[in-house]
Design a protein around this motif. Structure first.
Motif, PDB file in Angstrom:
ATOM      1  N   GLU A   4      -6.261  -8.057  -3.999  1.00 52.66           N
ATOM      2  CA  GLU A   4      -7.400  -7.470  -4.701  1.00 52.66           C
ATOM      3  C   GLU A   4      -8.268  -6.662  -3.729  1.00 52.66           C
ATOM      4  O   GLU A   4      -8.776  -5.578  -4.068  1.00 52.66           O
ATOM      5  CB  GLU A   4      -8.223  -8.579  -5.358  1.00 52.66           C
ATOM      6  N   GLU A   6      -7.271  -5.210  -0.945  1.00 51.07           N
ATOM      7  CA  GLU A   6      -6.556  -3.991  -0.588  1.00 51.07           C
ATOM      8  C   GLU A   6      -6.667  -2.943  -1.701  1.00 51.07           C
ATOM      9  O   GLU A   6      -6.844  -1.750  -1.438  1.00 51.07           O
ATOM     10  CB  GLU A   6      -5.088  -4.316  -0.321  1.00 51.07           C
ATOM     11  N   ILE A   7      -6.547  -3.475  -2.959  1.00 46.20           N
ATOM     12  CA  ILE A   7      -6.678  -2.550  -4.098  1.00 46.20           C
ATOM     13  C   ILE A   7      -8.082  -1.946  -4.134  1.00 46.20           C
ATOM     14  O   ILE A   7      -8.262  -0.748  -4.379  1.00 46.20           O
ATOM     15  CB  ILE A   7      -6.356  -3.282  -5.422  1.00 46.20           C
ATOM     16  N   PHE A   8      -9.100  -2.767  -3.861  1.00 47.74           N
ATOM     17  CA  PHE A   8     -10.479  -2.291  -3.861  1.00 47.74           C
ATOM     18  C   PHE A   8     -10.683  -1.242  -2.768  1.00 47.74           C
ATOM     19  O   PHE A   8     -11.295  -0.175  -2.980  1.00 47.74           O
ATOM     20  CB  PHE A   8     -11.429  -3.472  -3.677  1.00 47.74           C
ATOM     21  N   ASP A   9     -10.153  -1.585  -1.567  1.00 52.55           N
ATOM     22  CA  ASP A   9     -10.300  -0.638  -0.447  1.00 52.55           C
ATOM     23  C   ASP A   9      -9.604   0.681  -0.743  1.00 52.55           C
ATOM     24  O   ASP A   9     -10.123   1.772  -0.447  1.00 52.55           O
ATOM     25  CB  ASP A   9      -9.728  -1.256   0.829  1.00 52.55           C
ATOM     26  N   LEU A  10      -8.425   0.602  -1.340  1.00 55.55           N
ATOM     27  CA  LEU A  10      -7.703   1.826  -1.684  1.00 55.55           C
ATOM     28  C   LEU A  10      -8.457   2.640  -2.743  1.00 55.55           C
ATOM     29  O   LEU A  10      -8.472   3.877  -2.710  1.00 55.55           O
ATOM     30  CB  LEU A  10      -6.304   1.480  -2.189  1.00 55.55           C
ATOM     31  N   SER A  11      -9.086   1.908  -3.684  1.00 51.79           N
ATOM     32  CA  SER A  11      -9.869   2.601  -4.730  1.00 51.79           C
ATOM     33  C   SER A  11     -11.041   3.350  -4.100  1.00 51.79           C
ATOM     34  O   SER A  11     -11.373   4.491  -4.485  1.00 51.79           O
ATOM     35  CB  SER A  11     -10.371   1.589  -5.767  1.00 51.79           C
ATOM     36  N   VAL A  12     -11.698   2.678  -3.136  1.00 48.84           N
ATOM     37  CA  VAL A  12     -12.833   3.331  -2.446  1.00 48.84           C
ATOM     38  C   VAL A  12     -12.351   4.554  -1.683  1.00 48.84           C
ATOM     39  O   VAL A  12     -12.978   5.636  -1.710  1.00 48.84           O
ATOM     40  CB  VAL A  12     -13.528   2.331  -1.501  1.00 48.84           C
ATOM     41  N   LYS A  13     -11.228   4.404  -0.964  1.00 52.13           N
ATOM     42  CA  LYS A  13     -10.694   5.544  -0.212  1.00 52.13           C
ATOM     43  C   LYS A  13     -10.308   6.681  -1.146  1.00 52.13           C
ATOM     44  O   LYS A  13     -10.555   7.860  -0.860  1.00 52.13           O
ATOM     45  CB  LYS A  13      -9.479   5.101   0.591  1.00 52.13           C
ATOM     46  N   ALA A  14      -9.710   6.305  -2.289  1.00 52.40           N
ATOM     47  CA  ALA A  14      -9.321   7.335  -3.258  1.00 52.40           C
ATOM     48  C   ALA A  14     -10.543   8.069  -3.789  1.00 52.40           C
ATOM     49  O   ALA A  14     -10.541   9.301  -3.950  1.00 52.40           O
ATOM     50  CB  ALA A  14      -8.531   6.698  -4.392  1.00 52.40           C
ATOM     51  N   ALA A  15     -11.622   7.320  -4.055  1.00 51.93           N
ATOM     52  CA  ALA A  15     -12.855   7.940  -4.542  1.00 51.93           C
ATOM     53  C   ALA A  15     -13.453   8.855  -3.491  1.00 51.93           C
ATOM     54  O   ALA A  15     -13.924   9.972  -3.785  1.00 51.93           O
ATOM     55  CB  ALA A  15     -13.842   6.841  -4.955  1.00 51.93           C
ATOM     56  N   ASP A  18     -11.383  11.920  -3.253  1.00 57.99           N
ATOM     57  CA  ASP A  18     -11.648  12.798  -4.405  1.00 57.99           C
ATOM     58  C   ASP A  18     -12.963  13.534  -4.233  1.00 57.99           C
ATOM     59  O   ASP A  18     -13.069  14.726  -4.544  1.00 57.99           O
ATOM     60  CB  ASP A  18     -11.653  11.967  -5.690  1.00 57.99           C
TER      61      ASP A  18
END
Length: 218
Positions: A4, A6-15, A18
């Motif tokens: 979870e 890692e998914i959160f960190d990836l979401s932040v990086k993706a944001a 973007d």
């Protein structure tokens, strides 16, 4: 739990990526607009410069034509030869513009640079005509005041003296100009209006009298 995070960190990086993409896109759009604006300004400045150059060239051509016409009229009037013509031709010289002044004999086709036109007072006649043109047509408003000539027409042949005297009188009348000249030419002196004689009574003393009565200059 780790998944979870890692998914959160990836979401932040993706944001963040973007947002960075959107920022770069905005910068690219602004840069494109700036380039287009610069290109438009360049075209505008270039076109404006070309218009100004054309206007200046047209103005120079008009001035040359007017001066040539005055010189031609003066030569023909003073020398009584309708085949004579004055021509001013522009040419490039060391990144600037200069002009060649020539006297052309249309009957013979002979072209003589004005500086080489000897005899008959040709250069003096053209010089007077060009002074009138410069004073009256090259400045707006025109330059007021008299024309001052120092010993003009010294090379003038005697046969042309009556015509040149009349030419000077026509200049005074037609252009509303006073002409002040110093001369030893008897015919020109007698053809003028008010006459003043300047003589020397001593090395550092002048005597000024009206008229041309002989004055003892001893």
């Amino acid at each position: 739990m780790d998944l979870e995070k890692e998914i959160f960190d990836l979401s932040v990086k993706a944001a963040n990526l973007d947002n960075e993409r959107l920022r770069k896109k905005s910068e690219l759009s602004q840069l494109t607009e700036s380039i287009e604006s610069d290109n438009n300004n360049y075209v505008l400045y270039y076109n404006s410069a070309e218009i100004i150059k054309k206007a200046i060239s047209d103005r120079r051509n008009t001035v040359c034509d007017n001066l040539s016409m005055l010189g031609t009229n003066a030569l023909q009037y003073a020398l009584g030869n309708e085949n004579l013509e004055m021509s001013i031709v522009e040419r490039d010289y060391r990144d600037s513009i200069c002009a060649d002044v020539k006297v052309i004999n249309k009957a013979t086709g002979l072209e003589t640079p004005i500086l080489g036109a000897k005899g008959g007072g040709v250069m003096d006649i053209v010089n007077t005509a060009m002074r009138i043109g410069i004073l009256n047509f090259l400045r707006d408003p025109s330059i007021d005041g008299p024309i001052i000539l120092d010993e003009p027409y010294k090379q003038l042949s005697k046969e042309y003296q009556p015509a040149i005297a009349e030419l000077l009188n026509q200049i005074v009348e037609n252009f509303d100009r006073q002409i002040i000249l110093s001369t030893h030419n008897e015919f020109i002196k007698e053809s003028g209006g008010q006459k003043i004689h300047v003589g020397l009574s001593a090395p550092d003393t002048s005597i000024v009298t009206e008229g041309f009565d002989e004055v003892d200059e001893g």
